[in-house]
Design a protein around this motif. Structure first.
Motif, PDB file in Angstrom:
ATOM      1  N   ALA A  78      -9.856  -5.355   7.148  1.00 37.86           N
ATOM      2  CA  ALA A  78     -11.049  -5.955   7.770  1.00 37.86           C
ATOM      3  C   ALA A  78     -12.307  -5.685   6.948  1.00 37.86           C
ATOM      4  CB  ALA A  78     -11.219  -5.409   9.188  1.00 37.86           C
ATOM      5  N   GLY A  79     -12.307  -4.594   6.174  1.00 45.04           N
ATOM      6  CA  GLY A  79     -13.504  -4.277   5.398  1.00 45.04           C
ATOM      7  C   GLY A  79     -13.541  -4.921   4.029  1.00 45.04           C
ATOM      8  N   VAL A  80     -12.398  -5.492   3.589  1.00 43.90           N
ATOM      9  CA  VAL A  80     -12.335  -6.051   2.239  1.00 43.90           C
ATOM     10  C   VAL A  80     -13.286  -7.219   2.071  1.00 43.90           C
ATOM     11  CG1 VAL A  80     -10.876  -7.350   0.651  1.00 43.90           C
ATOM     12  CG2 VAL A  80     -10.025  -5.246   1.672  1.00 43.90           C
ATOM     13  N   LEU A  81     -13.245  -8.187   2.984  1.00 43.56           N
ATOM     14  CA  LEU A  81     -14.067  -9.404   2.841  1.00 43.56           C
ATOM     15  C   LEU A  81     -15.555  -9.084   2.853  1.00 43.56           C
ATOM     16  CD1 LEU A  81     -14.087 -12.460   2.519  1.00 43.56           C
ATOM     17  CD2 LEU A  81     -14.026 -12.667   5.023  1.00 43.56           C
ATOM     18  N   PRO A  82     -16.067  -8.344   3.850  1.00 43.33           N
ATOM     19  CA  PRO A  82     -17.494  -7.995   3.799  1.00 43.33           C
ATOM     20  C   PRO A  82     -17.845  -7.164   2.564  1.00 43.33           C
ATOM     21  CG  PRO A  82     -16.599  -7.614   5.995  1.00 43.33           C
ATOM     22  CD  PRO A  82     -15.444  -7.872   5.103  1.00 43.33           C
ATOM     23  N   ALA A  83     -16.909  -6.260   2.152  1.00 37.21           N
ATOM     24  CA  ALA A  83     -17.193  -5.418   0.986  1.00 37.21           C
ATOM     25  C   ALA A  83     -17.266  -6.251  -0.278  1.00 37.21           C
ATOM     26  CB  ALA A  83     -16.121  -4.339   0.853  1.00 37.21           C
ATOM     27  N   ARG A  84     -16.373  -7.233  -0.416  1.00 42.17           N
ATOM     28  CA  ARG A  84     -16.415  -8.116  -1.592  1.00 42.17           C
ATOM     29  C   ARG A  84     -17.706  -8.921  -1.603  1.00 42.17           C
ATOM     30  NH1 ARG A  84     -11.924  -9.579  -4.479  1.00 42.17           N
ATOM     31  NH2 ARG A  84     -12.691 -11.728  -4.576  1.00 42.17           N
ATOM     32  N   THR A  85     -18.135  -9.332  -0.416  1.00 45.70           N
ATOM     33  CA  THR A  85     -19.393 -10.079  -0.316  1.00 45.70           C
ATOM     34  C   THR A  85     -20.562  -9.214  -0.786  1.00 45.70           C
ATOM     35  OG1 THR A  85     -18.535 -11.357   1.535  1.00 45.70           O
ATOM     36  CG2 THR A  85     -20.926 -11.325   1.237  1.00 45.70           C
ATOM     37  N   ALA A  86     -20.535  -7.927  -0.315  1.00 46.65           N
ATOM     38  CA  ALA A  86     -21.625  -7.014  -0.703  1.00 46.65           C
ATOM     39  C   ALA A  86     -21.601  -6.735  -2.196  1.00 46.65           C
ATOM     40  CB  ALA A  86     -21.492  -5.706   0.080  1.00 46.65           C
TER      41      ALA A  86
END
Length: 399
Positions: free
Chosen positions: A379-387
């Motif tokens: 769940a944290g991969v997508l927001p982290a990649r965005t950041a």
């Protein structure tokens, strides 16, 4: 930026947004608690059922009249099924490795002593019941070895029947009526409890031959074989099959080993446990969606912070680790809280609702915690990649 700085920033961010972090942890905790609670109930029912099923021991083979499979021929046209008889039981008792046998006939009728009457289960059995079924006689003795063609009119009472008919009085030597016939009480069984809903204490035991006459039965309902520990059930079953085929002329009976019954029952209960665990996993999915939402919001709110970190030298990998670390921490904390909540509720259910057996399978609990961490990671991969993909200049401009 070193790893220690990444960990410190992750925790400080979570602490600064206490309410948001708490709600995210709560979402995961509910999912984990659901998994643990439902699997605890499923595993409890599993163990309870197997314990009930094996309370007679595990070295048993049951033989019933008739086949469990058919060959497309209607029974109304031809019936070659021969009844199981006392003589069959005596022949089976001579099998090498067989310790004892019990013939079984079951019916229902009133048991009366003066004005006291109770309708109960009447079991026609052989004298080896205490050894084969692992039951104990509390008072007196069990049915003696008698002439199988004309056994004496003796009866042994289950503990509940004795209590209902005689209260505190001694029943030994008294004459009771079983389905209208006179029997002398020679023993009282120790309380055995229930087996899969059948109350073994609410029953009386009379000789099998008399029960067949009483209920106008031409066949025994079952013959149970107790064999020596260490022998293979398949070997004993094959020997029993050969003897009965030679006596009946055909295989018109069904032999079931307890291993086969336990295997089928165990597989069904395993599916049940997995199914209820799967229902709880749906809550975990909802918690995962909550982490994605929260972390996406966090990325949008912390765009200037990301720009500043990139400006002072943090690379994309470090930004990625920062946000993934936060998601994993949230999921792991929620998982631990869910384990405590789920196991606690399961324990309370076991204490206050004894009829609902529960047992927390810690292996399932460990899998649930690992699943929570994996969900947090994914769940944290997508927001982290965005950041991590933000342009430093654009991120700083958002200040």
């Amino acid at each position: 930026m070193i790893l220690r700085d990444i960990i410190r920033l992750s925790f400080s961010s979570l602490v600064s947004q206490r309410l948001r972090s708490f709600l995210t942890i709560l979402g995961i905790a509910v999912g984990i608690a659901s998994v643990v609670l439902l699997t605890s109930i499923g595993e409890g029912v599993h163990r309870f059922t197997l314990a009930e099923f094996t309370q007679f021991g595990t070295n048993l083979i049951g033989i019933n009249p008739g086949r469990t499979t058919t060959f497309g021929t209607s029974g109304a046209i031809i019936n070659t099924i021969r009844p199981l008889s006392i003589a069959d039981e005596e022949a089976l008792k001579r099998i090498p490795g067989v310790l004892e046998t019990v013939s079984v006939v079951q019916g229902n009728g009133p048991v009366e002593f003066f004005k006291n009457s109770r309708r109960t289960t009447i079991l026609g059995v052989g004298p080896a019941v205490p050894k084969v079924w692992q039951m104990r006689v509390l008072k007196g003795r069990f049915l003696p070895v008698d002439d199988s063609s004309a056994p004496r009119s003796y009866v042994v009472l289950g503990s509940k029947v004795k209590e209902e008919l005689f209260r505190e009085n001694n029943p030994l030597g008294q004459v009771v009526r079983v389905a209208g016939e006179r029997y002398r009480v020679i023993g009282v069984m120790e309380s055995k409890g229930q087996m899969l809903g059948f109350d073994l204490d609410d029953a009386v035991y009379i000789p099998a031959q008399r029960a067949m006459s009483l209920f106008n039965q031409q066949s025994l309902m079952e013959i149970d074989l107790l064999y020596q520990t260490g022998l293979e059930s398949k070997t004993i079953a094959e020997r029993a099959k050969r003897i009965l085929v030679s006596r009946h002329g055909t295989e018109d009976f069904t032999i079931t080993t307890q291993e086969e019954m336990l295997k089928v029952l165990g597989s069904v209960l395993d599916i049940l446990t997995a199914a209820v665990g799967g229902l709880g996993a749906i809550s975990l999915l909802v918690g995962g969606v909550g982490i994605v939402t929260i972390m996406t919001i966090a990325v949008n709110e912390r765009t200037p912070e990301i720009g500043l970190l990139r400006a002072i030298g943090a690379d994309r990998r470090q930004i990625l680790l920062l946000f993934i670390g936060e998601a994993v921490v949230l999921a792991a904390a929620g998982g631990l809280a869910g384990l405590v909540i789920g196991a606690g509720i399961a324990w309370l259910l076991g204490v206050f609702v004894p009829a609902l057996p529960t047992h927390t399978p810690w292996l399932y609990a460990l899998y649930a915690e690992i699943l929570a961490v994996v969900i947090g990671l994914l769940a944290g991969v997508l927001p982290a990649r965005t950041a991590a993909g933000l342009n430093p200049v654009d991120a700083l401009r958002a200040e």
